[in-house]
Design a protein around this motif. Structure first.
Motif, mmCIF file in Angstrom:
data_model
loop_
_atom_site.group_PDB
_atom_site.id
_atom_site.type_symbol
_atom_site.label_atom_id
_atom_site.label_comp_id
_atom_site.label_asym_id
_atom_site.label_seq_id
_atom_site.Cartn_x
_atom_site.Cartn_y
_atom_site.Cartn_z
ATOM 1 N N GLY A 178 1.273 -1.406 -0.056
ATOM 2 C CA GLY A 178 0.052 0.082 0.100
ATOM 3 C C GLY A 178 1.043 1.182 -0.279
ATOM 4 O O GLY A 178 0.137 2.695 -0.758
ATOM 5 N N GLY A 179 2.266 0.869 0.651
ATOM 6 C CA GLY A 179 3.089 2.800 0.134
ATOM 7 C C GLY A 179 4.177 2.241 -0.487
ATOM 8 O O GLY A 179 5.134 2.482 -0.222
ATOM 9 N N PHE A 180 4.125 1.555 -1.517
ATOM 10 C CA PHE A 180 5.016 0.629 -2.669
ATOM 11 C C PHE A 180 5.200 2.320 -3.370
ATOM 12 O O PHE A 180 6.418 2.173 -4.439
ATOM 13 N N LYS A 181 4.907 2.592 -3.883
ATOM 14 C CA LYS A 181 5.281 3.815 -4.735
ATOM 15 C C LYS A 181 4.822 5.139 -4.603
ATOM 16 O O LYS A 181 3.556 5.834 -2.981
ATOM 17 N N HIS A 182 5.035 6.564 -4.941
ATOM 18 C CA HIS A 182 5.072 7.606 -4.774
ATOM 19 C C HIS A 182 3.883 8.356 -4.791
ATOM 20 O O HIS A 182 2.822 8.491 -4.306
ATOM 21 N N ASP A 183 2.922 7.720 -4.977
ATOM 22 C CA ASP A 183 1.756 7.697 -6.170
ATOM 23 C C ASP A 183 0.292 6.802 -5.449
ATOM 24 O O ASP A 183 -0.692 6.539 -5.751
ATOM 25 N N SER A 184 0.915 5.667 -4.523
ATOM 26 C CA SER A 184 -0.884 4.779 -4.048
ATOM 27 C C SER A 184 -0.920 5.446 -2.586
ATOM 28 O O SER A 184 -0.955 6.297 -2.784
ATOM 29 N N GLN A 185 -1.921 4.586 -1.675
ATOM 30 C CA GLN A 185 -2.401 5.344 -0.633
ATOM 31 C C GLN A 185 -1.130 6.037 0.108
ATOM 32 O O GLN A 185 -1.376 6.803 0.398
ATOM 33 N N VAL A 186 -0.193 5.589 0.886
ATOM 34 C CA VAL A 186 0.285 6.916 1.157
ATOM 35 C C VAL A 186 0.797 8.238 0.798
ATOM 36 O O VAL A 186 0.347 8.701 1.499
ATOM 37 N N GLY A 187 1.502 7.954 -0.081
ATOM 38 C CA GLY A 187 1.575 8.823 -0.874
ATOM 39 C C GLY A 187 0.313 10.522 -1.324
ATOM 40 O O GLY A 187 0.330 11.165 -1.035
ATOM 41 N N VAL A 188 -0.576 9.614 -1.251
ATOM 42 C CA VAL A 188 -2.114 10.609 -1.708
ATOM 43 C C VAL A 188 -2.614 10.970 -0.996
ATOM 44 O O VAL A 188 -2.689 12.243 -0.051
ATOM 45 N N ALA A 189 -2.416 10.203 1.100
ATOM 46 C CA ALA A 189 -2.676 10.358 1.556
ATOM 47 C C ALA A 189 -2.029 11.549 2.911
ATOM 48 O O ALA A 189 -1.895 13.022 2.864
ATOM 49 N N LEU A 190 -0.423 11.640 2.784
ATOM 50 C CA LEU A 190 0.568 12.303 2.723
ATOM 51 C C LEU A 190 0.964 13.514 2.235
ATOM 52 O O LEU A 190 0.591 14.916 2.601
ATOM 53 N N ALA A 191 -0.107 13.736 0.868
ATOM 54 C CA ALA A 191 0.570 14.791 0.188
ATOM 55 C C ALA A 191 -0.713 15.746 0.461
ATOM 56 O O ALA A 191 -0.490 16.785 0.153
ATOM 57 N N LYS A 192 -1.899 15.331 1.152
ATOM 58 C CA LYS A 192 -2.850 16.039 1.534
ATOM 59 C C LYS A 192 -2.753 16.103 2.822
ATOM 60 O O LYS A 192 -3.367 17.189 3.639
ATOM 61 N N VAL A 449 -5.307 4.318 -13.115
ATOM 62 C CA VAL A 449 -7.180 4.048 -13.130
ATOM 63 C C VAL A 449 -7.411 4.366 -11.830
ATOM 64 O O VAL A 449 -8.571 4.492 -11.454
ATOM 65 N N ALA A 450 -6.894 3.653 -11.170
ATOM 66 C CA ALA A 450 -7.323 3.547 -9.379
ATOM 67 C C ALA A 450 -6.806 5.552 -9.018
ATOM 68 O O ALA A 450 -7.380 5.241 -8.048
ATOM 69 N N ARG A 451 -5.862 5.963 -9.446
ATOM 70 C CA ARG A 451 -5.689 6.564 -9.055
ATOM 71 C C ARG A 451 -6.080 7.781 -8.308
ATOM 72 O O ARG A 451 -5.961 8.453 -7.503
ATOM 73 N N LYS A 452 -7.261 7.896 -9.452
ATOM 74 C CA LYS A 452 -7.874 8.672 -8.828
ATOM 75 C C LYS A 452 -9.044 8.973 -8.154
ATOM 76 O O LYS A 452 -9.584 9.625 -7.367
ATOM 77 N N GLU A 453 -9.141 7.635 -7.892
ATOM 78 C CA GLU A 453 -10.279 7.156 -6.934
ATOM 79 C C GLU A 453 -9.606 7.649 -5.240
ATOM 80 O O GLU A 453 -10.051 7.793 -4.688
ATOM 81 N N HIS A 454 -8.658 7.284 -5.263
ATOM 82 C CA HIS A 454 -7.621 7.396 -4.338
ATOM 83 C C HIS A 454 -7.708 8.647 -3.682
ATOM 84 O O HIS A 454 -8.055 8.623 -2.313
ATOM 85 N N ARG A 455 -6.992 9.677 -4.605
ATOM 86 C CA ARG A 455 -7.073 11.033 -4.342
ATOM 87 C C ARG A 455 -8.302 11.633 -4.311
ATOM 88 O O ARG A 455 -8.466 12.420 -2.861
ATOM 89 N N GLU A 456 -9.248 10.733 -4.608
ATOM 90 C CA GLU A 456 -10.951 11.152 -4.214
ATOM 91 C C GLU A 456 -11.669 11.085 -2.648
ATOM 92 O O GLU A 456 -11.944 11.836 -2.075
ATOM 93 N N LEU A 457 -10.847 10.097 -2.758
ATOM 94 C CA LEU A 457 -11.686 9.234 -1.263
ATOM 95 C C LEU A 457 -10.721 9.922 -0.259
ATOM 96 O O LEU A 457 -11.475 10.627 0.961
ATOM 97 N N ALA A 458 -9.746 10.706 -0.701
ATOM 98 C CA ALA A 458 -8.689 11.280 0.636
ATOM 99 C C ALA A 458 -9.078 12.770 0.872
ATOM 100 O O ALA A 458 -9.593 13.532 1.985
ATOM 101 N N SER A 459 -10.057 13.094 -0.509
ATOM 102 C CA SER A 459 -10.447 14.209 -0.626
ATOM 103 C C SER A 459 -11.898 14.670 0.106
ATOM 104 O O SER A 459 -12.617 15.493 0.575
ATOM 105 N N THR A 460 -12.713 13.279 0.205
ATOM 106 C CA THR A 460 -14.106 13.371 -0.231
ATOM 107 C C THR A 460 -14.942 12.270 1.732
ATOM 108 O O THR A 460 -15.915 12.927 1.872
#
Length: 808
Positions: A178-192, A449-460
């Motif tokens: 889940g934190g394997f890449k910068h734009d995975s779940q960890v990265g999305v949450a950290l960026a916010k 494809v999944a990245r935008k869902e994770h990003r929007e989850l973090a904000s929603t």
């Protein structure tokens, strides 16, 4: 005497005749049931054959046609080329160098594998972290750890923001995906700016460790995070794959942990699936049930080797796992080397489970389906009831997921609740998202494809708690732009359980799994009585370690490592190739021929896989869907007993809410009116939800309320609107007796609603009119009540006659 004997004789004859009729009726009923089940079996077999053959024919016909066309075009270019000899020479040199570089990458993979094993298979996170809690030192020890992700340079984390806790799957691989890449779940949450915590685990379990110990440890981790962030909302807990059902277990057994849950590709309802697809669910019926992991655990001296699970995953798609990924590396050994090594570090980190852990997972979850049926227990006295969960639940599923299909990720909802009204009554919010393409790993790794869902989850996520209880589908619409400039709109649509049922092709096949569950119990009892003593007496820790070391997946990595003398020349050969690297030109026709050949090999392997899967499914239904199997599976076929929808109104929480329908003030009135408007418009945009969350958190009369008080307010008003909508409207003047309160309520609603949709529903018009009438407020066309802020969209004016007709 004679009369008495005669009457007894008549009575006996009557009883015998009645018994004969009853026996005949039972026989006829049994025959009818057998015939019905035979019809079901034939339907399943014919549907399976039709679906499988049609897909195989269509897919491979199209692929063969495309391959033939590509081959013809390549041959034409090849034989018309004036530099074919030169192209061939350049290609041969390029091939030799790529082979050397590919072999060197495999050598490095072997070295990384051995180093990773020697280090105990630590998490493959790309972020630095610190250990907050080590589960080995808990009262009930286990091999789990709570890690705090240290934000990288340039990223600022605010402790007052909602923390994120990510639970990775323990399904044969190690933690960290889940934190394997910068734009995975960890990265999305950290960026916010959110604090991020990670629940990881060691390779070797603590002796005697059970899933109950793991559940208690994970619950303690969540409480630790809450204590570290007392001024922030409840943490979001994200469970990936098998970490998803583990998250459900934890939340169901600890109702005080009421923060949002996110389940990514979690197989909660493992019996579910579509006929003609999802072959993995047939394993127990074809290969054997619970006795298999028991046997392998006994050979492992009480421990189950996770490499066996990884091998199951690999065999789902052999063309990719045994050829495709290596060919991709060979095609670009320089550009793809690091990506290949990083992924293989995780994929090749094999973890161990205690026998009690794998036994529970197989027996109660995957074969027994007990979590969905509400009969699962982690330990005596600890029932697991999903209805006990209080926090919002997000479910992310994908049609492209061949490990956890959408039915397995979503069907538990309809198996747990009688209808969507019960979800509202329980005060629950369930939001699901369904994607068409993204695969299983892409859900929580880093798919575009999944990245935008994770990003929007973090904000929603932070605003979803302001929604009225119910079942919703989250959709991402109106996508514009690319990359960092991509913009899209999130909309929540209220759904019913019928909408979820439409995603499945029925449940006729589930009786077959009930028979398999019963057979699995029988097999495990026989093995435990007769086989286990012998196998355990022959197993030792030394033999168990040797068996693990000789596992094919470990051998294939270790055999190409630098520890093997045969690989000593590979690095030298690869260094020479790098020094004199001279790749063939992209337009070289032999490169194209190479790619066509690889595509042909993959298709042949895919064809073999598809035929195997078709045979697998037909074998399963032939064995387990007939009349005898249906009779045998009756013991395990019962579903969870659902609440009668007619009795929901008599539940204590509903009666209590209706008893207070006239009690309240501005807060209750605004929430009630918003629920009425949303219910009339069927769906609402995320920005409306954002504004509502801001008002709910920062404006009077809401900002003084605690989170629990806000939840109770939403729950109570949702019950009132659900069970007595008209009286909910009629009693609004009791909540707002003063004109100034009514105008303040309208002002708050205008702020929340913002722009009106371009195509408002007629029901929304009617509800606005009715609310205005009951509160004696101006209509939208008389004064811009609920008008858009920029006046670009307005509710169309209606004539008094129209309004009068509606009021009638």
């Amino acid at each position: 005497m004679t009369t008495n004997a005669h009457s007894k004789s008549l009575q006996l004859g009557s009883d015998l005749a009645r018994d004969a009729v009853a026996v005949n009726e039972r026989t006829v009923g049994a025959v009818a049931n057998a015939l019905d089940q035979s019809g079901v079996q034939w339907n399943l077999l014919s549907k399976s054959m039709a679906v499988q053959s049609s897909r195989i024919m269509q897919d491979h016909t199209d692929r063969t046609r495309q391959l033939a066309q590509n081959m013809a075009e390549c041959s034409q270019r090849l034989f018309s080329s004036r530099s074919i000899v030169k192209d061939w020479g350049e290609y041969l040199k390029d091939v030799g160098q790529r082979v050397a570089l590919t072999m060197d990458a495999l050598r490095e993979r072997g070295d990384v594998f051995l180093e990773h094993e020697a280090a105990g298979c630590p998490p493959v996170l790309i972020y630095d972290y610190e250990v907050i809690t080590d589960g080995r030192h808990l009262k009930r020890p286990c091999n789990y750890q709570l890690l705090r992700i240290l934000p990288p340079e340039g990223v600022t984390v605010e402790d007052s923001k909602r923390p994120y806790i990510i639970i990775d799957p323990r399904a044969g691989h190690g933690g960290g995906i889940g934190g394997f890449k910068h734009d995975s779940q960890v990265g999305v949450a950290l960026a916010k700016g959110h604090p991020v915590y990670f629940v990881s685990f060691g390779r070797d379990p603590v002796p005697g460790q059970t899933l109950a110990d793991v559940m208690h440890a994970e619950a303690g981790f969540v409480r630790t995070v809450r204590a570290r962030h007392p001024d922030s909302p409840h943490p979001v807990v994200t469970g990936n794959c098998q970490g998803g059902w583990a998250t459900l277990l934890m939340a169901a057994c600890n109702p005080d942990l009421n923060g949002p849950l996110v389940l990514n590709g979690a197989p909660v309802a493992p019996w579910a699936g579509a006929v003609g697809e999802n072959p993995m669910r047939y394993n127990a019926g074809v290969l054997g049930g619970t006795w298999q992991p028991m046997f392998w655990s006994d050979l492992g001296a009480g421990q189950f080797d996770g490499a066996n699970l990884v091998m199951n995953f690999e065999q789902l798609n052999p063309s990719r796992n045994y050829f495709g990924k290596y060919f991709d590396l060979y095609r670009d050994p320089e550009g793809g080397r690091q990506r290949f090594i990083d992924f293989e570090r995780w994929w090749g980190g094999y973890f161990i489970l205690n026998e009690a852990e794998i036994h529970w997972i197989v027996e109660q979850l995957f074969v027994g389906n007990r979590l969905v049926k509400n009969t699962a227990q982690l330990e005596p006295g600890v029932p697991v009831d999903i209805k006990a969960i209080k926090g919002p639940i997000f479910v992310f599923a994908s049609q492209g997921d061949n490990i956890t299909p959408p039915q397995q990720a979503l069907n538990w909802i309809s198996e747990t609740y009688s209808d969507e009204e019960e979800i509202r009554v329980r005060g629950q919010r369930i939001v699901y998202m369904l994607h068409d393409e993204v695969g299983h790993l892409g859900i929580f790794v880093s798919s575009k494809v999944a990245r935008k869902e994770h990003r929007e989850l973090a904000s929603t996520l932070e605003t979803v708690e302001s929604m009225a209880p119910g079942l919703y589908e989250m959709q991402i619409e109106n996508i514009e732009g690319e990359g960092a400039d991509k913009e899209f709109e999130v909309r929540f649509h209220e759904r019913t359980l019928a909408d979820l049922a439409a995603l499945d092709d029925g449940q006729q096949d589930e009786m077959s799994f009930a028979a398999v569950a019963h057979m699995s119990e029988t097999q495990s009892n026989i093995y435990q009585t007769f086989g286990r003593p012998t196998v355990q007496s022959l197993s030792t820790p030394t033999s168990a370690k040797a068996l693990r070391d000789l596992h094919p997946l470990r051998v294939q990595r270790a055999a190409l490592s630098s520890a093997q003398p045969a690989t000593l020349g590979i690095k030298y050969w690869a260094d020479m190739a790098r020094e004199h690297r001279n790749p063939a030109a992209p337009e070289n026709p032999f490169l194209e021929l190479e790619k066509i050949t690889a595509d042909w090999i993959e298709q042949v392997m895919d064809y073999g896989r598809d035929v195997r899967d078709a045979w697998y499914e037909l074998t399963f239904f032939s064995l387990w869907s007939g009349p005898l199997a249906a009779w045998f599976g009756q013991k395990n076929a019962a579903h969870r007993t659902l609440v009668d929808p007619e009795s929901l109104r008599s539940l204590p929480e509903v009666e209590a809410a209706l008893a207070h329908i006239k009690q309240g003030s501005l807060a209750e009135a605004v929430v009630r009116m918003l629920i009425l408007l949303v219910d009339s418009n069927q769906s609402f945009r995320a920005e409306i939800l954002d504004r509502w969350a801001q008002v709910f958190k920062h404006d009077e009369p809401f900002k003084g309320l605690t989170v629990d008080q806000r939840h109770r307010l939403l729950h109570e008003q949702s019950l009132i609107v659900t069970f007595d909508k008209q009286e909910a409207i009629n009693t609004l003047p009791d909540l707002l007796p003063l004109k100034k309160d009514r105008m303040q309520a309208v002002a708050l609603l205008r702020r929340i609603a913002g722009e009106v949709q371009k195509k408002p529903t007629p029901e929304l018009f009617e509800m606005v009119d009715e609310l205005c009438d009951i509160l004696d407020l101006p209509k939208p066309q008389d004064e811009a009540a609920l008008a858009p802020a920029n006046n670009s969209e307005t509710l169309p004016a209606r004539s008094p006659a129209d309004r009068k007709a509606r009021s009638k």
